[in-house]
Scaffold this motif. Structure first.
Motif, PDB file in Angstrom:
ATOM      1  N   MET A 136      23.939  62.671  34.107  1.00 39.33           N
ATOM      2  CA  MET A 136      25.407  63.526  33.205  1.00 39.33           C
ATOM      3  C   MET A 136      26.251  62.895  33.089  1.00 39.33           C
ATOM      4  N   THR A 139      30.688  64.600  31.628  1.00 40.24           N
ATOM      5  CA  THR A 139      30.464  66.328  31.872  1.00 40.24           C
ATOM      6  C   THR A 139      31.697  67.371  31.891  1.00 40.24           C
ATOM      7  N   GLU A 144      29.504  64.989  26.222  1.00 40.81           N
ATOM      8  CA  GLU A 144      28.548  65.138  27.262  1.00 40.81           C
ATOM      9  C   GLU A 144      26.834  64.812  26.781  1.00 40.81           C
ATOM     10  N   GLU A 146      23.197  63.889  28.363  1.00 39.62           N
ATOM     11  CA  GLU A 146      22.191  63.569  29.413  1.00 39.62           C
ATOM     12  C   GLU A 146      21.589  62.515  29.527  1.00 39.62           C
ATOM     13  N   THR A 189      24.086  66.609  24.627  1.00 42.35           N
ATOM     14  CA  THR A 189      23.339  68.105  25.775  1.00 42.35           C
ATOM     15  C   THR A 189      23.997  69.763  24.421  1.00 42.35           C
TER      16      THR A 189
END
Length: 219
Positions: A136, A139, A144, A146, A189
């Motif tokens: 990730m 964050t 954010e 992945e 995300t």
């Protein structure tokens, strides 16, 4: 810089093993290498490389004898536990993390050249590896995302092994290689959409240290 580092690793390895192996006469080495004399090698072995915790992750390896001196060698490398792997993913910053599922599996071939009384061996080999890593980034923020990666790598392997009288051994060698990313995906995300203008796929030279300890098994 990576080419220079790999070159230094190879030179350091040669400096360590040459004084030990040079003690045997030319006729002994010719008998060992050219005549392919019978080698008293175990049926299989198990070894662990913990030094690569400082690089790309510890390696657990098994060697299965398939010929007089040759072994089929599967390995598992836990890249999540490697300091360099962690740095490549996170830069050791709080807003990035690497996923614990990040691992690599490999398969290779290793061949031994016996030395004095079969207690010392020069070995060489080659490996292929499949790598899966994810993590990730950014964050805790609105951006954010992945990131996941699959890659393949190929390595050469040169080393020297010392065996004790009780089937314990340790090895020192180098693994210069090259990796090539097959896929590299970055997905937000919050929206599930791709991160624009970001292509994480790479390819480059790499190298690891083959410093391991293990045990021989006759059956």
């Amino acid at each position: 810089m990576k080419k220079f580092a790999a070159f230094i690793l190879i030179l350091a390895f040669l400096a360590v093993i040459y004084p030990s192996y040079a003690q045997y006469g030319d006729s002994d080495r010719a008998d060992s290498i050219l005549r392919h004399k019978e080698a008293n090698l175990p049926a299989w072995t198990f070894n662990i490389n913990l030094v690569d915790i400082a690089l790309y992750g510890p390696i657990v390896q098994m060697e299965f004898k398939i010929s007089n001196r040759g072994y089929l060698v599967p390995w598992l490398r836990y890249s999540y536990a490697g300091a360099v792997s962690q740095y490549n993913w996170t830069n050791f910053e709080d807003d990035a993390k690497m996923d614990p599922v990040s691992t690599a599996i490999g398969l290779g071939y290793k061949k031994f050249i016996p030395g004095d009384k079969n207690l010392q061996h020069v070995y060489w080999g080659f490996f292929g590896e499949f790598i899966y890593e994810k993590g990730m980034k950014n964050t805790g923020s609105d951006y954010e995302y992945e990131q996941s990666r699959t890659a393949v790598a190929a390595y050469l392997n040169f080393g020297y092994r010392w065996k004790s009288q009780r089937d314990f051994y340790w090895s020192l060698g180098v693994l210069p290689g090259y990796y090539y990313d097959l896929t590299g995906e970055c997905t937000y995300t919050n929206s599930g959409g791709p991160v624009p203008d970001l292509d994480p796929k790479k390819h480059n030279l790499t190298a690891m240290i083959d410093f391991s300890f293990g045990w021989n098994f006759e059956e």
